[in-house]
Design an enzyme around this catalytic site. Structure first.
Site, PDB file in Angstrom:
ATOM      1  N   PRO A  73       0.830  -1.211   0.000  1.00 58.65           N
ATOM      2  CA  PRO A  73       0.000   0.000   0.000  1.00 58.65           C
ATOM      3  C   PRO A  73       0.863   1.259   0.000  1.00 58.65           C
ATOM      4  O   PRO A  73       1.843   1.356   0.750  1.00 58.65           O
ATOM      5  CB  PRO A  73      -0.805  -0.119   1.292  1.00 58.65           C
ATOM      6  CG  PRO A  73       0.007  -1.015   2.174  1.00 58.65           C
ATOM      7  CD  PRO A  73       0.699  -1.969   1.256  1.00 58.65           C
ATOM      8  N   HIS A  85       7.637  -0.042   7.734  1.00 57.18           N
ATOM      9  CA  HIS A  85       6.981   1.032   6.976  1.00 57.18           C
ATOM     10  C   HIS A  85       7.943   1.657   5.964  1.00 57.18           C
ATOM     11  O   HIS A  85       7.892   2.856   5.683  1.00 57.18           O
ATOM     12  CB  HIS A  85       6.446   2.104   7.928  1.00 57.18           C
ATOM     13  CG  HIS A  85       5.172   2.752   7.470  1.00 57.18           C
ATOM     14  ND1 HIS A  85       3.932   2.301   7.846  1.00 57.18           N
ATOM     15  CD2 HIS A  85       4.939   3.815   6.655  1.00 57.18           C
ATOM     16  CE1 HIS A  85       2.996   3.061   7.304  1.00 57.18           C
ATOM     17  NE2 HIS A  85       3.583   3.979   6.568  1.00 57.18           N
ATOM     18  N   SER A 138       9.401  -3.630   2.866  1.00 52.97           N
ATOM     19  CA  SER A 138      10.434  -2.665   3.293  1.00 52.97           C
ATOM     20  C   SER A 138      11.794  -3.043   2.713  1.00 52.97           C
ATOM     21  O   SER A 138      12.423  -4.024   3.109  1.00 52.97           O
ATOM     22  CB  SER A 138      10.538  -2.546   4.818  1.00 52.97           C
ATOM     23  OG  SER A 138       9.313  -2.110   5.381  1.00 52.97           O
ATOM     24  N   ARG A 191       9.630  13.670   8.774  1.00 52.02           N
ATOM     25  CA  ARG A 191      10.336  13.320   7.550  1.00 52.02           C
ATOM     26  C   ARG A 191      10.981  14.592   7.015  1.00 52.02           C
ATOM     27  O   ARG A 191      10.336  15.398   6.322  1.00 52.02           O
ATOM     28  CB  ARG A 191       9.371  12.690   6.545  1.00 52.02           C
ATOM     29  CG  ARG A 191       8.807  11.361   7.070  1.00 52.02           C
ATOM     30  CD  ARG A 191       7.667  10.815   6.262  1.00 52.02           C
ATOM     31  NE  ARG A 191       7.093   9.655   6.929  1.00 52.02           N
ATOM     32  CZ  ARG A 191       5.941   9.086   6.584  1.00 52.02           C
ATOM     33  NH1 ARG A 191       5.234   9.588   5.581  1.00 52.02           N
ATOM     34  NH2 ARG A 191       5.487   8.029   7.244  1.00 52.02           N
ATOM     35  N   GLY A 213       6.765  -1.225  -2.675  1.00 52.44           N
ATOM     36  CA  GLY A 213       5.908  -0.066  -2.882  1.00 52.44           C
ATOM     37  C   GLY A 213       6.553   0.954  -3.795  1.00 52.44           C
ATOM     38  O   GLY A 213       6.074   1.225  -4.897  1.00 52.44           O
ATOM     39  N   THR A 215      -2.862  -2.110   9.400  1.00 52.11           N
ATOM     40  CA  THR A 215      -1.518  -1.580   9.624  1.00 52.11           C
ATOM     41  C   THR A 215      -1.416  -0.963  11.011  1.00 52.11           C
ATOM     42  O   THR A 215      -2.183  -0.064  11.358  1.00 52.11           O
ATOM     43  CB  THR A 215      -1.163  -0.536   8.552  1.00 52.11           C
ATOM     44  OG1 THR A 215      -1.186  -1.177   7.270  1.00 52.11           O
ATOM     45  CG2 THR A 215       0.212   0.059   8.782  1.00 52.11           C
TER      46      THR A 215
END
Length: 409
Positions: free
Chosen positions: A100, A299, A331, A187, A353, A178
């Site tokens: 996702p 993640h 990941s 970030r 992803g 999740t």
């Protein structure tokens, strides 16, 4: 692992090759990522490829895969290979899935539709984010029985439970709950770039868009970016930017407890997968609450910067609950060889992803989605041949795993 009849090797041409013209230009996922960054607005590329805090966990995911060594096995007939696997009562084309990605259809216009269609064609799990640009009901018919819905606890438990019911009604075959985002981590790349969602239309952002005509044209065709599945929870009458702004401030992620997980288990009639675990005790709790699967994940390096690499957390969780539930990983996955390493370490499927989004951005959504799946499948098939395996099930039992363990000691 015992090999059943369903995993018997297939004909050699059962594995579709990637387009040779594209392969000459983009032989590895890294080539797609470089081109993607040149074709995406800078702040969107920063969001996709960035990580939490200093980026140590982001880098560690890749470094951990690079450290792993697999001992090749030769003298076996590997000409009749198949990447197919059985999982959750379905036959899949390969142990590969699309993880996702929040705002996927806004990062590259049309990517949600294209990946859904490509995954249905290739029999690949496609996991649609709660924060998708398009609503779950629109994507479900495109992905057919290969669609999984990724669930965050958002807004309130009532809203969260309603999302579960909608995913069930839309026909998603698995629910991916999740747990690894109880809060948003800082970030720095997003902060420096001025990234926010909904986007603030500024002169600098307009300049970025003007420098990316393919993205701009796609965005014009697909309309204003939206959290499609969440739009019903905005007040009636709010549209476009106003609705997104309301959702941003009022329907955010919140942390849930194991009791909440048990309640969701009762609501959902199908495979329940818990995503984001790295501790064996948490994996055992997930199984106790009724999880049918676990995705070992940090993640993608976007939450706890001090977390271990997901591939390094995998063996302990497999040892603890692998006989009771399906253990998967995401990941750091960038290649078919990474998928092979996941299998050798006991995982049954590996999810990527960023790489899939990059392929859509680099080549256009439709062509990129199909190419990325074919590229990873071909790379996995080559790795299987080098390890003397004709199926993923054989690869999971390869003595190369024990050799890796001895080297680590």
């Amino acid at each position: 692992m015992a090999q059943d009849q369903s995993n018997q090797p297939a004909e050699p041409d059962a594995i579709a090759d990637p387009d040779p013209r594209l392969l000459r230009r983009f032989p590895a996922m890294e080539d797609l990522e470089r081109r993607a960054q040149a074709r995406m607005p800078r702040r969107l590329a920063g969001y996709l490829f960035g990580g939490a805090d200093s980026g140590l966990n982001l880098a560690e995911n890749r470094a951990a895969f690079a450290r792993l060594r697999l001992v090749p096995r030769y003298g076996h007939d590997v000409m009749r290979r198949s990447t197919e696997i059985d999982m959750f009562g379905q036959r899949w084309g390969a142990p590969i899935g699309v993880a996702p990605v929040g705002m996927l259809g806004s990062l590259w216009p049309g990517a949600e539709h294209a990946l859904a269609r490509a995954c249905a064609q290739a029999r690949t799990p496609f996991c649609l984010s709660t924060f998708s640009a398009n609503d779950m009901e629109t994507i479900a018919p495109l992905v057919r029985n290969c669609g999984w819905f990724q669930l965050y606890a958002v807004g309130t438990l009532d809203i969260t439970h309603d999302l579960v019911r909608r995913a069930q009604s839309a026909g998603y075959s698995a629910l991916v709950l999740t747990l690894d985002a109880p809060v948003h981590s800082k970030r720095p790349r997003d902060v420096r770039n001025g990234f926010q969602f909904p986007p603030r239309i500024s002169a600098s952002f307009l300049a970025e868009i003007a420098a990316c005509p393919a993205w701009a044209l796609g965005a014009a065709r697909n309309g204003y970016p939206a959290h499609g599945s969440l739009m019903p929870y905005a007040p009636a009458g709010l549209k476009g930017p106003a609705a997104l702004d309301y959702l941003h401030h009022n329907v955010g992620i919140f942390s849930i407890t194991w009791d909440d997980v048990a309640a969701i288990r009762k609501l959902w009639h199908g495979p329940l997968i818990i995503k984001g675990l790295q501790h064996a005790d948490d994996a055992a709790l997930a199984v106790a609450k009724g999880a049918d699967g676990i995705i070992v994940s940090n993640h993608g390096g976007r939450q706890l910067d001090a977390a271990p690499a997901a591939i390094d957390s995998l063996p302990e969780i497999v040892a603890r609950v692998g006989r009771q539930t399906t253990v998967m990983l995401d990941s750091g996955v960038r290649s078919g060889l990474d998928i092979a390493k996941t299998l050798v370490r006991g995982g049954q499927c590996a999810f990527a992803g960023r790489g899939f989004v990059a392929a859509c951005a680099a080549l256009g959504a439709e062509r990129g989605a199909a190419y990325a799946i074919a590229l990873l499948r071909q790379e996995l098939s080559v790795a299987m041949a080098q390890l003397g395996a004709c199926s993923p099930a054989e690869l999971q039992a390869n003595p190369g795993y024990e050799a890796v363990r001895r080297q680590e000691q």
